[in-house]
Scaffold this motif. Structure first.
Motif, short mmCIF file in Angstrom:
data_model
loop_
_atom_site.label_atom_id
_atom_site.label_comp_id
_atom_site.label_asym_id
_atom_site.label_seq_id
_atom_site.Cartn_x
_atom_site.Cartn_y
_atom_site.Cartn_z
N VAL A 171 10.48 -3.46 13.71
CA VAL A 171 11.72 -3.33 12.94
C VAL A 171 12.63 -4.52 13.17
CG1 VAL A 171 11.62 -0.82 12.92
CG2 VAL A 171 12.77 -1.98 14.82
N GLN A 172 13.70 -4.60 12.38
CA GLN A 172 14.54 -5.80 12.36
C GLN A 172 15.26 -6.08 13.68
OE1 GLN A 172 17.45 -5.87 9.20
NE2 GLN A 172 17.41 -8.10 9.10
N ASP A 173 15.64 -5.03 14.42
CA ASP A 173 16.41 -5.25 15.65
C ASP A 173 15.54 -5.26 16.91
OD1 ASP A 173 15.75 -2.57 15.77
OD2 ASP A 173 17.75 -1.91 16.42
N TYR A 174 14.22 -5.31 16.75
CA TYR A 174 13.31 -5.33 17.90
C TYR A 174 13.30 -6.73 18.52
CZ TYR A 174 9.36 -3.26 20.47
OH TYR A 174 8.54 -2.72 21.44
N LYS B 110 13.77 -10.34 16.51
CA LYS B 110 14.93 -11.21 16.75
C LYS B 110 14.49 -12.60 17.17
CE LYS B 110 18.30 -7.65 18.11
NZ LYS B 110 19.15 -7.15 19.22
N ALA B 111 13.45 -12.67 17.99
CA ALA B 111 12.94 -13.96 18.44
C ALA B 111 12.28 -14.73 17.29
CB ALA B 111 11.93 -13.77 19.58
N ALA B 112 11.67 -14.01 16.37
CA ALA B 112 11.09 -14.67 15.19
C ALA B 112 12.18 -15.34 14.36
CB ALA B 112 10.33 -13.64 14.34
N VAL C 189 11.30 -14.66 7.56
CA VAL C 189 10.70 -13.62 8.40
C VAL C 189 10.60 -12.31 7.63
CG1 VAL C 189 10.94 -12.28 10.53
CG2 VAL C 189 11.61 -14.70 10.49
N TYR C 190 9.39 -11.76 7.56
CA TYR C 190 9.15 -10.47 6.91
C TYR C 190 8.84 -9.45 8.01
CZ TYR C 190 8.77 -13.08 2.53
OH TYR C 190 9.04 -13.89 1.45
N ARG D 120 11.78 -13.21 25.83
CA ARG D 120 11.63 -12.60 27.15
C ARG D 120 12.97 -12.04 27.65
NH1 ARG D 120 7.65 -17.11 30.05
NH2 ARG D 120 6.26 -17.31 28.24
N LYS D 121 14.04 -12.76 27.39
CA LYS D 121 15.37 -12.28 27.78
C LYS D 121 15.74 -11.06 26.94
CE LYS D 121 19.52 -12.49 29.68
NZ LYS D 121 20.22 -11.43 28.94
N LEU D 122 15.49 -11.12 25.64
CA LEU D 122 15.78 -9.99 24.77
C LEU D 122 14.98 -8.76 25.18
CD1 LEU D 122 15.71 -11.82 21.30
CD2 LEU D 122 17.73 -10.78 22.36
N TRP D 123 13.72 -9.00 25.56
CA TRP D 123 12.86 -7.90 25.99
C TRP D 123 13.39 -7.26 27.27
CZ3 TRP D 123 9.12 -5.19 23.69
CH2 TRP D 123 8.44 -4.25 24.49
N ALA D 124 13.78 -8.08 28.23
CA ALA D 124 14.31 -7.56 29.50
C ALA D 124 15.56 -6.72 29.26
CB ALA D 124 14.62 -8.72 30.44
N ASP D 125 16.42 -7.18 28.37
CA ASP D 125 17.64 -6.42 28.05
C ASP D 125 17.30 -5.09 27.40
OD1 ASP D 125 19.13 -8.54 29.01
OD2 ASP D 125 19.60 -9.36 27.05
#
Length: 344
Positions: free
Chosen positions: A53-56, A60-62, A81-82, A286-291
């Motif tokens: 989804v868009q906020d994953y 976001k990294a894409a 980005v699709y 990686r930072k987004l994932w950790a958060d």
């Protein structure tokens, strides 16, 4: 007649210029800011497939990757980005990338391993000691070799994304020992390796579509499942399976890739820009994932779920139970497995 044709051509040229200018304004990229993208050489517009989804975090990294490429090329290369699997599931996306219909994607290793069998090594259970160990492996020469392994399939490996660690959860009891898993019906992906892993741990594997898991947990069709923190939380599985054990049986990264057909269209300078942007966006992911992991963990704990941390000695028993899997799925890759395990 010649004058009329000349006038029509001039009018079309003006209309196209105005349309391009309007499009650039909406896309935050102007023709004036990118002189190389003229009417005779329009900007290259490429497609990026993402199934989340868009906020994953990966999505976001894409978007960050696309922004970096556009900025570093002064708007010459634009990446759209699709998200949400608009371009198809991961297997379909990979097939389309092989003939250049899709330019970029972020994909899980499971479908990608169908094109590069060596990637199955990175899906072996309990392969890494922890997250730091995995990144030392992937950010080094071993990881580079795995990125290159998809080359013969018409794909270019660019960088690694984090997907966290997968853990078991169930509705019956806390898992403190290997014996506690015995007899539990555990939902798994439709993968023989995952089925063999669960069976080796003494539980009963039940392959099932992801969307059916919540109701199956709720009705007792299965006792448990396995996944990472964000998936456990976002699917609300924590509401019907409150016992979560941090066994980290799988820590499988994901790969950001480019179609080889698209790659060949870039100059050497642009290839470097793409690669650098991919590496930079991976750090952001990686930072987004950790958060996201922390937020999911806090939400689950607040809901009263029982979180169990395995004792190191007990976790060693889980690892020892994987010996048959390493013999079956690691055959022919013993040297690379040894190198991974020896990485400090």
């Amino acid at each position: 007649m010649k004058k009329l044709l000349s006038g029509v051509c001039a009018l079309l040229a003006v209309s196209l210029a105005m349309a391009n200018g309007s499009k650039d304004a909406k896309g935050a990229s102007s023709t004036a800011a990118a002189p190389a993208a003229s009417a005779s050489k329009p900007a290259m517009v490429l497609r990026y497939a993402e199934n989340q989804v868009q906020d994953y975090p990966t999505t976001k990294a894409a978007y960050e990757f696309a922004k970096l490429v556009e900025a570093k090329t002064n708007g010459r290369i634009k990446i759209e980005v699709y998200y949400g699997a608009q371009l198809g599931d991961e297997k379909s996306v990979l097939e389309q990338m092989q003939f250049g219909a899709i330019d970029f994607a972020r994909v899980s290793l499971s479908p990608l391993a169908e094109f590069s069998k060596s990637l199955n090594v990175l899906q072996l259970p309990y392969l890494y000691r922890d997250a730091d160990h995995m990144w030392k492996v992937l950010d080094g020469s071993i990881g580079d070799d795995f990125l290159k392994s998809v080359g013969p399939s018409g794909l270019i490996g660019l960088s690694w994304f984090d997907a966290g660690a997968r853990n078991f959860y169930n509705s019956k009891r806390p898992i403190k020992t290997l014996a506690d898993l015995k007899g539990l019906k555990i939902r798994v992906q439709e993968s023989q390796q995952m089925m063999d892993m669960v069976q080796a741990l003494g539980a009963n594997p039940t392959p099932m579509a992801y969307g059916e898991v919540y109701s199956a947990l709720q009705t007792g069709v299965v006792d448990g499942a396995e996944n990472n923190w964000p998936s456990y939380e976002s699917t609300s599985h924590y509401e019907v399976a409150k016992n979560f054990v941090l066994d980290e049986h799988n820590r499988v990264p994901e790969m950001q890739i480019c179609s080889a057909i698209t790659w060949k269209k870039f100059s050497a300078d642009d290839q470097k820009i793409i690669k650098d942007a991919a590496v930079e966006s991976a750090k952001i992911e990686r930072k987004l994932w950790a958060d996201r992991e922390l937020a999911s963990e806090n939400k689950v704990k607040a809901a009263g779920c029982v979180i169990t941390q395995l004792d190191p000695g007990e976790k060693a028993k889980f690892q020892a139970a994987m010996t048959p899997l390493y013999k079956k799925y690691g055959a022919g890759y013993e040297d690379i497995i040894a190198k991974i395990q020896a990485t400090k």
